[in-house]
Design an enzyme around this catalytic site. Structure first.
Site, PDB file in Angstrom:
ATOM      1  N   ASP A 168      -7.225  -3.970   7.847  1.00 27.25           N
ATOM      2  CA  ASP A 168      -6.471  -4.988   7.102  1.00 27.25           C
ATOM      3  C   ASP A 168      -5.866  -6.067   8.006  1.00 27.25           C
ATOM      4  OD1 ASP A 168      -7.100  -3.785   4.741  1.00 27.25           O
ATOM      5  OD2 ASP A 168      -5.120  -2.920   4.363  1.00 27.25           O
ATOM      6  N   ASN A 205       0.801  -1.223   0.000  1.00 27.11           N
ATOM      7  CA  ASN A 205       0.000   0.000   0.000  1.00 27.11           C
ATOM      8  C   ASN A 205       0.837   1.278   0.000  1.00 27.11           C
ATOM      9  OD1 ASN A 205      -2.255  -1.548  -0.132  1.00 27.11           O
ATOM     10  ND2 ASN A 205      -2.956  -1.152   1.964  1.00 27.11           N
ATOM     11  N   ARG A 262      -8.598  -2.164  -7.270  1.00 27.29           N
ATOM     12  CA  ARG A 262      -9.198  -0.857  -6.986  1.00 27.29           C
ATOM     13  C   ARG A 262      -8.181   0.257  -6.887  1.00 27.29           C
ATOM     14  NH1 ARG A 262     -13.616   0.844  -5.008  1.00 27.29           N
ATOM     15  NH2 ARG A 262     -12.298   2.255  -3.818  1.00 27.29           N
ATOM     16  N   ARG A 285      -1.918 -11.282  -4.388  1.00 29.79           N
ATOM     17  CA  ARG A 285      -2.057  -9.837  -4.618  1.00 29.79           C
ATOM     18  C   ARG A 285      -1.239  -9.054  -3.598  1.00 29.79           C
ATOM     19  NH1 ARG A 285      -7.398  -7.699  -3.629  1.00 29.79           N
ATOM     20  NH2 ARG A 285      -6.072  -5.882  -3.750  1.00 29.79           N
ATOM     21  N   CYS A 339     -16.593  -4.368  -4.739  1.00 27.43           N
ATOM     22  CA  CYS A 339     -15.561  -5.353  -4.494  1.00 27.43           C
ATOM     23  C   CYS A 339     -16.025  -6.208  -3.339  1.00 27.43           C
ATOM     24  CB  CYS A 339     -14.215  -4.702  -4.238  1.00 27.43           C
ATOM     25  SG  CYS A 339     -13.905  -4.286  -2.562  1.00 27.43           S
TER      26      CYS A 339
HETATM   27  C1  UD1 Z   1      -7.004   1.637   1.593  1.00 30.53           C
HETATM   28  C2  UD1 Z   1      -6.086   0.436   1.513  1.00 30.53           C
HETATM   29  C3  UD1 Z   1      -6.805  -0.806   2.029  1.00 30.53           C
HETATM   30  C4  UD1 Z   1      -7.358  -0.557   3.421  1.00 30.53           C
HETATM   31  C5  UD1 Z   1      -8.198   0.724   3.465  1.00 30.53           C
HETATM   32  C6  UD1 Z   1      -8.616   1.113   4.874  1.00 30.53           C
HETATM   33  C7  UD1 Z   1      -4.626   0.924  -0.355  1.00 30.53           C
HETATM   34  C8  UD1 Z   1      -4.231   0.636  -1.759  1.00 30.53           C
HETATM   35  N1  UD1 Z   1      -5.681   0.249   0.139  1.00 30.53           N
HETATM   36  O1  UD1 Z   1      -8.112   1.377   0.738  1.00 30.53           O
HETATM   37  O2  UD1 Z   1      -5.875  -1.877   2.064  1.00 30.53           O
HETATM   38  O3  UD1 Z   1      -8.196  -1.632   3.797  1.00 30.53           O
HETATM   39  O4  UD1 Z   1      -7.423   1.828   2.929  1.00 30.53           O
HETATM   40  O5  UD1 Z   1      -7.514   1.257   5.681  1.00 30.53           O
HETATM   41  O6  UD1 Z   1      -3.983   1.714   0.319  1.00 30.53           O
HETATM   42  N2  UD1 Z   1     -15.144   5.757   1.170  1.00 30.53           N
HETATM   43  C9  UD1 Z   1     -16.206   6.472   0.673  1.00 30.53           C
HETATM   44  N3  UD1 Z   1     -15.989   7.284  -0.402  1.00 30.53           N
HETATM   45  C10 UD1 Z   1     -14.770   7.404  -0.996  1.00 30.53           C
HETATM   46  C11 UD1 Z   1     -13.684   6.665  -0.475  1.00 30.53           C
HETATM   47  C12 UD1 Z   1     -13.915   5.845   0.614  1.00 30.53           C
HETATM   48  O7  UD1 Z   1     -17.324   6.394   1.179  1.00 30.53           O
HETATM   49  O8  UD1 Z   1     -14.634   8.162  -1.970  1.00 30.53           O
HETATM   50  C13 UD1 Z   1     -15.345   4.859   2.341  1.00 30.53           C
HETATM   51  C14 UD1 Z   1     -15.114   3.394   1.989  1.00 30.53           C
HETATM   52  O9  UD1 Z   1     -16.275   2.786   1.471  1.00 30.53           O
HETATM   53  C15 UD1 Z   1     -14.725   2.822   3.331  1.00 30.53           C
HETATM   54  C16 UD1 Z   1     -13.951   3.980   3.981  1.00 30.53           C
HETATM   55  O10 UD1 Z   1     -14.358   5.153   3.284  1.00 30.53           O
HETATM   56  O11 UD1 Z   1     -15.866   2.548   4.084  1.00 30.53           O
HETATM   57  C17 UD1 Z   1     -12.455   3.848   3.947  1.00 30.53           C
HETATM   58  O12 UD1 Z   1     -12.027   3.558   2.634  1.00 30.53           O
HETATM   59  P1  UD1 Z   1     -10.629   4.049   2.068  1.00 30.53           P
HETATM   60  O13 UD1 Z   1      -9.771   4.584   3.153  1.00 30.53           O
HETATM   61  O14 UD1 Z   1     -10.889   4.935   0.909  1.00 30.53           O
HETATM   62  O15 UD1 Z   1     -10.020   2.694   1.542  1.00 30.53           O
HETATM   63  P2  UD1 Z   1      -9.076   2.559   0.295  1.00 30.53           P
HETATM   64  O16 UD1 Z   1      -8.279   3.819   0.171  1.00 30.53           O
HETATM   65  O17 UD1 Z   1      -9.841   2.068  -0.864  1.00 30.53           O
END
Ligand code: UD1
Length: 422
Positions: free
Chosen positions: A305, A23, A93, A397, A117
């Site tokens: 995670d 990450n 993603r 992955r 996902c």
């Molecule tokens: C990243 C990590 C993933 C980890 C997650 C939470 C990477 C590549 N992946 O994923 O391994 O599990 O952080 O620590 O670094 N959300 C929204 N709108 C958005 C974006 C997010 O509602 O535009 C929500 C998501 O649905 C979720 C929460 O916010 O409930 C946190 O998600 P987010 O921190 O964005 O996860 P990722 O960045 O996808």
């Protein structure tokens, strides 16, 4: 297709080296799109997601070359492409991380919407809202986010939720914007701090990355950088749980224990002994694991995670624990599989109630997502008899040669062709 086979019951002993963090590597690779010069990365983990990101960058015109010792050279000097195709984005993603850099560097980006996902809906509305604040014109067309802007301009952005990749995307986009951007309620994960440091080495002007308040003063251009990727805190945590769940004695070298405080606290609460210095941590598991409640949250809270892996440990704990998942709405798919191994787990809304059992028993199980597959391997290490984990492409992955690292610690684990695999 392949599967992993484990004959459980061996106490793990010895030392294992942490790999580079997936990450952290993925956003830094995406950031190479911003640089008019080569980005030389070392300690890059050999993972399927890293290969996917490299393929995506190549499709955008980035020259990608490998090197000895987990090195990767990414040169976007001549990149011109700005369309991230569905075929690649749907498999990972984190591909959405090219959106900010493409828009900032080329004034245009088309990135396929990632879709749902396994662990939840995971929208990108916060990424888009932030880019809109920076002056981008955004439309959705045939499943693609189409973003355009002549030059982005700095703005104050408040994130409704501290999205990790959302914060990263906005930080990258704002690096080349005109004026000052403030990102408030930003994600505080160490990988965000590392991306900020790399962007600064490229010539950006970012303060506060790794805190919830980030200030970015846009610059005209960014250049080459040399960087060694930080160690993977989730892989480290997974090996610590492997030590605890087998009552073993495991040392993870080349890691940053400071990034794992919440996990280490919980392992101690669960009865393990921990010794650490700046870049190594040793766990001495106890014969009887104690129950410990966990609530996931943004850094520095307990990482979502690590939830599945810790649940495997709680499955054999003395007593009942409650694991509350506050980040993703559907992150309990490992529960059904752990139950097949004899675990007593009930899901109630966003919590799982885990009643510890004396022992798990080996069973054929199926991986459903990356961290779920790690929890099944951990369950298998503790279980009596033989466990087979199918669909292990999920684990590839995000874990580098996990079966080799675990066998070096004495585990009876191997990979073989899955006769039933489709
Ligand atoms: C990243 C990590 C993933 C980890 C997650 C939470 C990477 C590549 N992946 O994923 O391994 O599990 O952080 O620590 O670094 N959300 C929204 N709108 C958005 C974006 C997010 O509602 O535009 C929500 C998501 O649905 C979720 C929460 O916010 O409930 C946190 O998600 P987010 O921190 O964005 O996860 P990722 O960045 O996808």
């Amino acid at each position: 297709m392949e599967r992993i086979v484990i004959r459980g019951g061996t106490r793990l002993r010895g030392a294992v080296a942490a790999s580079g963090a997936k990450n952290a590597a993925l956003p830094i690779m995406a950031a190479s799109l911003l640089a008019e010069g080569p980005c030389r990365l070392s300690n890059v983990p050999e993972l399927r997601d890293v290969r996917t990101m490299a393929t995506l960058l190549e499709s955008l015109g980035v020259r990608v070359a490998g090197g000895a010792g987990a090195q990767l050279v990414l040169d976007a000097s001549a990149a011109t492409g700005h369309r991230a195709a569905y075929d690649l984005v749907r498999t990972m993603r984190a591909s959405v991380l090219v959106l900010g850099p493409l828009l900032a560097r080329f004034g245009e980006a088309q990135v396929s919407l990632p879709g749902g996902c396994a662990i939840g809906a995971r929208p990108i509305n916060l990424h888009l809202k932030g880019l809109d604040k920076l002056g981008a014109e955004i439309t959705i067309d045939e499943g693609y986010v189409c973003a355009r802007s002549r030059r982005l301009r700095g703005a104050r952005i408040y994130l409704d939720l501290p999205s990790v990749t959302g914060t990263m995307n906005l930080m990258m986009a704002a690096s080349l914007a005109r004026g000052i951007t403030l990102i408030e309620n930003a994600a505080c994960e160490p990988e965000v701090a590392e991306l900020g440091a790399v962007l600064n080495d490229m010539g950006a002007c970012i303060e506060g990355a790794g805190t919830d308040h980030i200030r970015i003063e846009g610059v005209q251009w960014l250049g080459a950088v040399d960087h060694s990727v930080m160690p993977d805190r989730i892989e480290t945590g997974t090996f610590l749980v492997a030590g605890a769940i087998t009552g073993g004695d495991v040392t993870v070298r080349g890691c940053r224990p400071a990034h794992l405080e919440a996990v280490i606290e919980k392992l101690i609460e669960a009865g393990a002994e921990i010794q650490m210095d700046a870049d190594a941590v040793r766990i001495l598991g106890s014969d009887r694991v104690r129950a410990a409640d966990v609530k996931t949250g943004g850094y520095p809270a307990f990482a979502t995670d690590m939830q599945a892996q810790f649940m495997a440990l709680m499955a054999i704990a003395e007593g009942t624990s409650v694991m509350a998942e506050t980040i993703f709405e559907n992150r309990f798919m490992h529960v059904a599989e752990l139950r097949r191994m004899g675990a007593d787990i009930r899901v109630q809304g966003n919590s799982a109630v885990v009643r510890g059992v004396k022992r798990l028993s080996g069973a054929p199980v199926m991986a459903t997502d990356l961290r779920a597959s790690a929890s099944l391997i951990l369950g298998g290490l503790a279980a009596e008899g033989r466990t087979t984990v199918s669909r292990i492409y999920h684990i590839d992955r995000g874990y580098e040669q996990i079966e080799k690292k675990l066998s070096a610690l004495g585990a009876q684990i191997w990979r073989e062709k899955d006769p039933g695999g489709v």
